[in-house]
Design a protein around this motif. Structure first.
Motif, PDB file in Angstrom:
ATOM      1  N   MET A 127       8.766  -2.636 -12.961  1.00  0.00           N
ATOM      2  CA  MET A 127       9.513  -1.410 -13.224  1.00  0.00           C
ATOM      3  C   MET A 127       9.029  -0.762 -14.528  1.00  0.00           C
ATOM      4  O   MET A 127       8.701  -1.459 -15.486  1.00  0.00           O
ATOM      5  CB  MET A 127      11.013  -1.701 -13.340  1.00  0.00           C
ATOM      6  CG  MET A 127      11.679  -2.093 -12.032  1.00  0.00           C
ATOM      7  SD  MET A 127      11.947  -0.680 -10.974  1.00  0.00           S
ATOM      8  CE  MET A 127      12.895  -1.411  -9.639  1.00  0.00           C
ATOM      9  N   SER A 145      10.425   1.800 -17.428  1.00  0.00           N
ATOM     10  CA  SER A 145      11.686   2.346 -17.928  1.00  0.00           C
ATOM     11  C   SER A 145      11.415   3.566 -18.805  1.00  0.00           C
ATOM     12  O   SER A 145      10.560   3.521 -19.691  1.00  0.00           O
ATOM     13  CB  SER A 145      12.449   1.294 -18.741  1.00  0.00           C
ATOM     14  OG  SER A 145      12.818   0.208 -17.920  1.00  0.00           O
ATOM     15  N   THR A 177      16.754   2.947 -10.554  1.00  0.00           N
ATOM     16  CA  THR A 177      17.925   2.286 -11.133  1.00  0.00           C
ATOM     17  C   THR A 177      18.233   2.955 -12.465  1.00  0.00           C
ATOM     18  O   THR A 177      17.360   3.042 -13.333  1.00  0.00           O
ATOM     19  CB  THR A 177      17.663   0.786 -11.356  1.00  0.00           C
ATOM     20  OG1 THR A 177      17.366   0.172 -10.099  1.00  0.00           O
ATOM     21  CG2 THR A 177      18.890   0.119 -11.964  1.00  0.00           C
ATOM     22  N   THR A 194      20.643   2.966 -15.856  1.00  0.00           N
ATOM     23  CA  THR A 194      21.561   2.167 -16.668  1.00  0.00           C
ATOM     24  C   THR A 194      22.027   3.000 -17.858  1.00  0.00           C
ATOM     25  O   THR A 194      21.222   3.307 -18.754  1.00  0.00           O
ATOM     26  CB  THR A 194      20.869   0.892 -17.169  1.00  0.00           C
ATOM     27  OG1 THR A 194      20.329   0.172 -16.053  1.00  0.00           O
ATOM     28  CG2 THR A 194      21.857   0.018 -17.923  1.00  0.00           C
ATOM     29  N   LEU A 216      18.743   4.696 -19.387  1.00  0.00           N
ATOM     30  CA  LEU A 216      17.382   4.319 -19.022  1.00  0.00           C
ATOM     31  C   LEU A 216      17.222   4.389 -17.509  1.00  0.00           C
ATOM     32  O   LEU A 216      18.071   3.893 -16.753  1.00  0.00           O
ATOM     33  CB  LEU A 216      17.070   2.904 -19.505  1.00  0.00           C
ATOM     34  CG  LEU A 216      16.859   2.714 -21.007  1.00  0.00           C
ATOM     35  CD1 LEU A 216      16.599   1.235 -21.307  1.00  0.00           C
ATOM     36  CD2 LEU A 216      15.690   3.563 -21.504  1.00  0.00           C
ATOM     37  N   LEU A 217      16.138   5.000 -17.095  1.00  0.00           N
ATOM     38  CA  LEU A 217      15.815   5.123 -15.672  1.00  0.00           C
ATOM     39  C   LEU A 217      14.663   4.177 -15.368  1.00  0.00           C
ATOM     40  O   LEU A 217      13.614   4.236 -16.010  1.00  0.00           O
ATOM     41  CB  LEU A 217      15.426   6.567 -15.333  1.00  0.00           C
ATOM     42  CG  LEU A 217      15.195   6.881 -13.857  1.00  0.00           C
ATOM     43  CD1 LEU A 217      16.505   6.800 -13.089  1.00  0.00           C
ATOM     44  CD2 LEU A 217      14.576   8.270 -13.696  1.00  0.00           C
ATOM     45  N   GLN A 218      14.858   3.300 -14.393  1.00  0.00           N
ATOM     46  CA  GLN A 218      13.814   2.357 -14.003  1.00  0.00           C
ATOM     47  C   GLN A 218      13.155   2.836 -12.716  1.00  0.00           C
ATOM     48  O   GLN A 218      13.822   3.037 -11.698  1.00  0.00           O
ATOM     49  CB  GLN A 218      14.388   0.956 -13.826  1.00  0.00           C
ATOM     50  CG  GLN A 218      14.811   0.302 -15.143  1.00  0.00           C
ATOM     51  CD  GLN A 218      15.237  -1.141 -14.940  1.00  0.00           C
ATOM     52  OE1 GLN A 218      16.070  -1.442 -14.099  1.00  0.00           O
ATOM     53  NE2 GLN A 218      14.645  -2.036 -15.715  1.00  0.00           N
TER      54      GLN A 218
END
Length: 378
Positions: A1, A3, A114, A116, A126-128
């Motif tokens: 991933m 981030s 994802t 968070t 944070l975008l994964q």
């Protein structure tokens, strides 16, 4: 991933993200592609002519990175545009007075991200993004990103952050409609580039492709009572949007797949255009006053969606009458009870239609569908 910092946003029920991607992220994640028309066309236009000044782009390398796909929607890349962008990026880097890519590119993904949130924040976090080559597709800004990629290939260190709007929840229909809306309304790309294509060129799902072709036929056939009434892919003068009608037709086809026989499904796929064209013709003669009048709501999206939902019942009723369910006269005979029981007044905007509005479009569609089905059974 991978981030990246991002803002989560939502507009009219659609969630998306605003983030920044580095040139390295773009090289790793973005798939560059153009529409394959099924001909011997090149992914890059203008490659045969010698320009006045030699290009500083390694076109052999760049063209290998650009794929041709029937699932793509982008036009062939314009070589001159890439050359101009590369030169501009270099100027911005040397002068250090202007950003090279100040406007956001628009990117889609078939893989979900994802998100968070950071502590104390709901939409900042944070975008994964899955670290897979080609996981991202460019909806708007492909030339800008290709120019940046060309500079990276040339070994130039472009430490630049690119603003991006990322979608991971759009289906094929939404992506195509958004692409046409952006290009036809904002940059004036001729909508025929997309709208004139067969559905199989636009949608990977065969039911979505067939739904597009059916609706396009209803909108373009000179004999159709809905000729010119449908706004195809967000463009045109029509008053009814294609998207909700297509959704209903897809549901109809999926229902037949689940409960019908293989022969019924095959017949429906081959005769879907004929059935719906004759169905709409039959509706226009069953409710002639409402269809021709301005003070009626029979040609609204809600009414048409209800008619599409009732289509399986209409076909079943035609078979009960031992008639061909695709035939115009058979369909007229099958829906004759609607003219006798519901009548034109059911669609008077300031009459029964207004009285039976049921808390939004979905409820209104359900109420009318129930009335149509009950009328066929009684």
């Amino acid at each position: 991933m991978i981030s990246v910092a991002a803002i989560r946003m939502q507009q009219f029920g659609v969630q998306f993200y605003q983030a920044s991607l580095t040139a390295n992220d773009i090289d790793k994640l973005v798939r560059f592609e153009v529409l394959d028309y099924g001909e011997q066309s090149q992914p890059v236009r203008g490659g045969k002519k010698k320009s006045a000044a030699p290009s500083k782009v390694n076109w052999d390398l760049l063209e290998r990175r650009i794929a041709s796909s029937e699932k793509a929607y982008q036009r062939a890349i314009i070589r001159r545009k890439i050359d101009e962008l590369v030169a501009y990026y270099r100027e911005c880097k040397d002068a250090a007075t202007l950003p090279a890519i100040p406007g956001a590119v628009i990117i889609t993904s078939e893989k979900r991200f994802t998100f968070t949130p950071v502590a104390g924040q709901h939409d900042l976090g944070l975008l994964q993004i899955p670290e897979e080559h080609g996981v991202l597709r460019v909806l708007d800004g492909q030339h800008r990103l290709l120019a940046l990629h060309a500079l990276s290939q040339a070994g130039e260190n472009m430490t630049i952050e690119v603003p991006a709007v990322l979608f991971d929840s759009l289906d094929a229909r939404q992506i195509v409609e958004l692409f046409v809306t952006i290009n036809a309304k904002h940059t004036r790309l001729n909508p025929s580039h997309i709208i004139s294509l067969a559905g199989r060129k636009l949608y990977p799902d065969p039911n979505q492709a067939l739904a597009h072709d059916v609706i396009r036929s209803l909108n373009e056939d000179d004999t159709s009572p809905l000729h010119g009434e449908i706004k195809m892919l967000g463009t045109g003068r029509g008053r009814v949007s294609q998207a909700p009608l297509a959704e209903e037709i897809v549901d109809f086809l999926e229902t037949v797949e689940k409960v019908g026989s293989s022969s019924q499904l095959q017949a429906l796929r081959g005769g879907a255009k004929r059935f719906f064209l004759n169905y709409i013709k039959a509706l226009s003669t069953t409710f002639p006053t409402a269809w021709a009048g301005r003070k009626y709501s029979i040609k609204t999206g809600a009414a048409l969606r209800a008619f599409i939902r009732a289509a399986p019942d209409v076909m079943a009723r035609a078979r009960e009458l031992r008639r061909d369910p695709f035939d115009l006269n058979a369909i007229r005979e099958a829906i004759k009870p609607w003219g006798e029981r519901l009548r034109d007044r059911r669609f008077e905007t300031e009459g029964e239609w207004k009285l039976k509005l049921a808390g939004g479009t979905r409820g209104t569609v359900e109420v009318l569908t129930r009335e149509l089905r009950d009328a066929l059974r009684s």
